[in-house]
Design an enzyme around this catalytic site. Structure first.
Site, PDB file in Angstrom:
ATOM      1  N   HIS A 212      35.939  38.456 -18.296  1.00 49.31           N
ATOM      2  CA  HIS A 212      36.358  37.432 -17.330  1.00 49.31           C
ATOM      3  C   HIS A 212      37.873  37.384 -17.163  1.00 49.31           C
ATOM      4  O   HIS A 212      38.371  36.823 -16.193  1.00 49.31           O
ATOM      5  CB  HIS A 212      35.739  36.059 -17.636  1.00 49.31           C
ATOM      6  CG  HIS A 212      36.393  35.268 -18.716  1.00 49.31           C
ATOM      7  ND1 HIS A 212      35.916  35.199 -20.007  1.00 49.31           N
ATOM      8  CD2 HIS A 212      37.492  34.472 -18.704  1.00 49.31           C
ATOM      9  CE1 HIS A 212      36.678  34.394 -20.720  1.00 49.31           C
ATOM     10  NE2 HIS A 212      37.639  33.944 -19.963  1.00 49.31           N
TER      11      HIS A 212
ATOM     12  N   ASP B 114      31.490  40.020 -23.184  1.00 45.88           N
ATOM     13  CA  ASP B 114      32.625  39.592 -22.369  1.00 45.88           C
ATOM     14  C   ASP B 114      33.878  40.387 -22.743  1.00 45.88           C
ATOM     15  O   ASP B 114      34.813  39.850 -23.327  1.00 45.88           O
ATOM     16  CB  ASP B 114      32.835  38.079 -22.562  1.00 45.88           C
ATOM     17  CG  ASP B 114      33.656  37.472 -21.433  1.00 45.88           C
ATOM     18  OD1 ASP B 114      34.333  38.237 -20.726  1.00 45.88           O
ATOM     19  OD2 ASP B 114      33.618  36.244 -21.259  1.00 45.88           O
TER      20      ASP B 114
ATOM     21  N   SER C 249      41.170  33.171 -24.464  1.00 46.91           N
ATOM     22  CA  SER C 249      40.217  34.187 -24.053  1.00 46.91           C
ATOM     23  C   SER C 249      40.824  35.564 -24.256  1.00 46.91           C
ATOM     24  O   SER C 249      41.963  35.805 -23.847  1.00 46.91           O
ATOM     25  CB  SER C 249      39.864  34.023 -22.578  1.00 46.91           C
ATOM     26  OG  SER C 249      38.819  33.116 -22.468  1.00 46.91           O
TER      27      SER C 249
HETATM   28  N1  ARG Z   1      34.343  29.216 -20.149  1.00 51.27           N
HETATM   29  C1  ARG Z   1      35.137  30.394 -20.313  1.00 51.27           C
HETATM   30  C2  ARG Z   1      36.616  30.077 -20.090  1.00 51.27           C
HETATM   31  O1  ARG Z   1      36.981  28.969 -20.066  1.00 51.27           O
HETATM   32  C3  ARG Z   1      34.660  31.523 -19.460  1.00 51.27           C
HETATM   33  C4  ARG Z   1      34.859  31.377 -17.992  1.00 51.27           C
HETATM   34  C5  ARG Z   1      34.411  32.543 -17.146  1.00 51.27           C
HETATM   35  N2  ARG Z   1      32.993  32.601 -17.021  1.00 51.27           N
HETATM   36  C6  ARG Z   1      32.253  31.936 -16.087  1.00 51.27           C
HETATM   37  N3  ARG Z   1      30.956  32.057 -16.151  1.00 51.27           N
HETATM   38  N4  ARG Z   1      32.767  31.206 -15.138  1.00 51.27           N
HETATM   39  O2  ARG Z   1      37.408  30.678 -19.464  1.00 51.27           O
HETATM   40  N1  GLU Z   2      37.193  31.042 -21.639  1.00 49.15           N
HETATM   41  C1  GLU Z   2      38.425  30.441 -22.060  1.00 49.15           C
HETATM   42  C2  GLU Z   2      39.659  31.192 -21.583  1.00 49.15           C
HETATM   43  O1  GLU Z   2      39.664  31.774 -20.529  1.00 49.15           O
HETATM   44  C3  GLU Z   2      38.388  30.283 -23.511  1.00 49.15           C
HETATM   45  C4  GLU Z   2      37.487  29.190 -23.797  1.00 49.15           C
HETATM   46  C5  GLU Z   2      38.225  27.954 -24.192  1.00 49.15           C
HETATM   47  O2  GLU Z   2      38.697  27.211 -23.336  1.00 49.15           O
HETATM   48  O3  GLU Z   2      38.299  27.793 -25.411  1.00 49.15           O
HETATM   49  O4  GLU Z   2      40.694  31.172 -22.165  1.00 49.15           O
END
Ligand code: ARG
Ligand code: GLU
Length: 716
Positions: free
Chosen positions: A83, A219, A651
């Site tokens: 991502h 991921d 991330s």
């Molecule tokens: N929750 C994760 C973060 O905060 C992954 C986000 C990307 N994935 C998604 N399904 N939108 O960035």
């Molecule tokens: N998916 C998040 C990011 O892009 C990490 C998840 C979080 O917020 O801890 O950094």
């Protein structure tokens, strides 16, 4: 006796909770190493951060706009999340070569794909510059004078150090401006895509699984940094060679057990652990609910249209994912804060803090007064914050409004041109041109968004607080937002492919006409209104709050002697340490700390769209050809959870074991723990990590790019 009991209670509840903290790497030797060793860490603080010798910090980088990546070979190979690479992979993709859908694997250096605009930044060293930034501050200064002096000191010192060090530098405030640190950085600009799994594997689970444990997506994506012959950053150039980092992580194939030491090294973006009860109240009861409600509406409209056909689905996919990510995060945060009685806990904490300083009457009065100021400031700030949220999350949720407003500089330059002044009209005009035909905008979807957003705006923002032009339109249409929207969308040239094309052919000649376009008028009116009335006030209150927080933070650090404080995340390099850990989300439920390929197959069998994978993956699983990558029982692990304190920006961060070997890549947090940005709780806040053995299995067995493993240091 009574007093003593209070004092005792105070100290225990102010003490740091296990595994909480995002520590500055240069202070680990002084603050954390003993504790880390007690928890199993086998290396020295110098091996984490050193300015004289190669250390782990030389392998950890800011990837693109807001992620982390780590070097995993001495040939510039870096690992991050899928991502995080998403934008670059999407930009490289075409309908014929859709790397999001099919994945991509370079089979040699020549096949690696240059990613325009992608940068990777390493930290060379960190210096405490607090005294230089604050030396000429006078106690007689007002908040505004203090702030502007600090800002200009920062700019000056950044400029000076850039010249002196021949590196880029930036300065950030820590502990709400009680300290300042300088970061000496090196940014690479020739970054090439090495490989990515298809989206069905990298983003397996989609929005359904996002922010949720258990998880089964790989991921990750891999890139390579290129440098010039001197191993220095260079613009893209065929002649460039793979960068040789001072350090790269060895990779462990041994896997992890519950309780094992883990460390996350990366660039967390923003946390607010030292807020007062007043701020948490505002967040939980106003800001989060407003943002969640507005986003839910937008998402449901987009989703309805995306279901209609593939063109619309692709058009809105990225936008949808972005809006959905924080919609879900704020929803979880709200629930978590409520469930853990966060406001009440903060209130108790504040009372305990007053008790702690209570032996000194003058001091106690000072903090009673400080809390009273907090209360008053937040009361005044709340309505402004609401207005601001309705600007950014509601009005700016209308694409047409933003599109039309992007013409403001075009008209401004045209005025100069018509007045015979020096101008940049041609350039500005050209810059807007590529938006036609609209790539990520569908007029009819946006019309629905506009109707809905205007309705929510009218229902929630008082007449007296609206931009005059917007309010007059609402009056003309008797509050009927559908009719008002139709008027805008049927008459504007800025938001209709055909009309926009015509406009581009005679823009200069008929500029006066276009400047009276209803959507353009609305956009300028709305932006001007906020710039004139709301934003300056927001800035004023945020400055007040920042000053109060600075005082409070100082008070905490001076008075709570037995607690080690870490600064809130601010996008700079940090270390979080904890352990591999499972958790109990609620009564009667217990989660394991890891997942395996079995769970992926189970989810796939549900037939839900988010759990689709190419059949080849399932076939390979069935062959059980897991080789070195399986656990003792022959299972292929996919992800695991840890108690590391992480946030957005983490991330892609390397997750490291006690011996400093890479065991995984950080990519998310659990639903129950999203409130950790405000209030971390070691019992159930978990970071979610992609097991590096699944990454390697995909590279080796699924992608057939096993040649990449030859340049890694694998520890068996
Ligand atoms: N929750 C994760 C973060 O905060 C992954 C986000 C990307 N994935 C998604 N399904 N939108 O960035
Ligand atoms: N998916 C998040 C990011 O892009 C990490 C998840 C979080 O917020 O801890 O950094």
């Amino acid at each position: 006796m009574k007093n003593k009991i209070i004092l005792f209670l105070t100290i225990t509840s102010l003490a740091l909770k296990a595994d909480e903290g995002m520590w500055m790497p240069q202070l680990i030797a002084a603050l954390n190493i003993t504790d880390m060793k007690k928890n199993g860490f086998k290396l020295s603080a110098e091996q984490i951060y050193s300015i004289n010798k190669a250390s782990m910090k030389d392998a950890v980088a800011i990837f693109g706009g807001g992620c982390t990546a780590e070097a995993i070979s001495d040939k510039g190979l870096i690992l991050t999340n899928h991502h995080c690479g998403y934008g670059s992979i999407a930009s490289l993709s075409t309908v014929q070569n859709d790397y999001l859908k099919n994945g991509y694997w370079a089979m040699n250096n020549k096949e690696e794909l240059y990613c325009k605009d992608l940068t990777v930044t390493f930290i060379k060293r960190i210096e405490d510059v607090t005294s230089k930034i604050t030396e000429n501050l006078k106690t007689s200064f007002s908040e505004i004078q203090r702030d502007s002096t600090i800002q200009s000191n920062i700019k000056l010192l950044e400029r000076k150090t850039k010249e002196e060090y021949k590196y880029d530098t930036f300065i950030r405030g820590f502990f709400y401006g009680n300290e300042y640190y300088l970061f000496v950085t090196e940014t690479f600009r020739d970054i090439r895509l090495v490989g990515t799994p298809p989206e069905s594997i990298g983003k397996f689970g989609g929005e359904t699984d996002n922010w949720v444990w258990p998880r089964h997506n790989a991921d990750f994506s891999m890139f390579r940094i290129y440098a010039n012959k001197e191993n220095k950053p260079s613009e893209y150039n065929q002649e460039n060679i793979p960068y040789k980092p001072a350090y790269s992580f060895p990779i462990s194939l041994k896997g992890v057990e519950k309780g094992d030491f883990t460390m996350v090294y990366g660039f967390p973006g923003k946390t607010q652990e030292y807020l007062t009860s007043y701020a948490v109240d505002l967040l939980q009861n106003q800001q989060d609910p407003i943002r969640v409600e507005l986003r839910a509406k937008r998402l449901s409209i987009m989703e309805n249209d995306m279901k209609k056909n593939d063109t619309l689905r692709l058009m809105y996919a990225n936008k949808y994912a972005g809006v959905a990510n924080y919609y879900k995060k704020w929803s979880g945060e709200m629930l978590g804060l409520k469930k853990s009685n966060a406001i009440q806990k903060k209130q108790e904490f504040e009372q305990q803090f007053l008790n702690l300083v209570g032996s000194d009457g003058a001091k106690k009065d000072k903090y009673i007064n400080l809390f009273a100021q907090f209360k008053k400031t937040y009361e005044e700030y709340a309505p402004l914050s609401k207005q601001y949220d309705y600007f950014t999350e509601c009005l700016l949720g209308i694409d047409a409004l933003r599109l039309a407003s992007s013409f403001q500089p075009v008209f401004a330059e045209l005025k100069k041109k018509q007045d015979g002044k020096e101008n940049k009209f041609d350039q500005r005009f050209k810059e807007t041109k590529p938006i036609i035909p609209f790539k990520n905008y569908n007029k009819e979807t946006d019309r629905k968004l506009c109707t809905a957003m205007l309705e929510m705006f009218v229902n929630n923002i008082d007449k007296s607080l609206r931009a005059v032009y917007l309010d007059s339109l609402i009056n003309v249409y008797n509050g009927n937002t559908q009719a008002l929207t139709d008027f805008l969308y049927n008459n504007s040239s800025f938001i209709d492919n055909k009309k926009a094309e015509l406009m581009y052919s005679d823009f200069e000649k008929n500029a006066q006409l276009y400047e009276r376009d209803p959507m353009y008028l609305l956009a300028t009116a709305v932006y001007k209104h906020y710039q004139k009335t709301v934003i300056p006030q927001i800035n004023y209150y945020e400055l007040q709050i920042a000053e109060l927080q600075k005082e409070y933070m100082k008070g905490l650090r001076e008075n709570v002697k037995d607690k080690k404080f870490y600064p809130d995340a601010n996008g700079t390099l940090r270390v979080s340490y904890g352990k591999v850990a499972d958790y109990k989300p609620r009564d009667g439920v217990e989660y394991l700390h890891y997942t395996t390929s079995d769970g992926l197959v189970e989810k796939n069998k549900t037939g839900l769209e988010d759990f689709y994978v190419k059949p080849r993956l399932i076939e390979l699983f069935e062959k059980k050809d897991f080789g070195n990558y399986a656990d003792k029982k022959g299972k292929l692990h996919i992800a695991f959870t840890g108690s590391n304190h992480t946030t957005g920006g983490n991330s892609g961060s390397p997750v490291i074991n006690a011996k400093g070997e890479l065991i995984g890549t950080n990519f998310d947090r659990n639903w129950e723990g999203t409130m950790s940005d405000i209030s971390y709780n070691g019992n159930f806040c978990r970071n979610i990590v992609l097991d590096v053995r699944y990454t390697l299995w995909i590279v080796d067995k699924y992608a057939g790019a096993g040649y990449l493993l030859n340049e890694m240091k694998l520890v068996k």
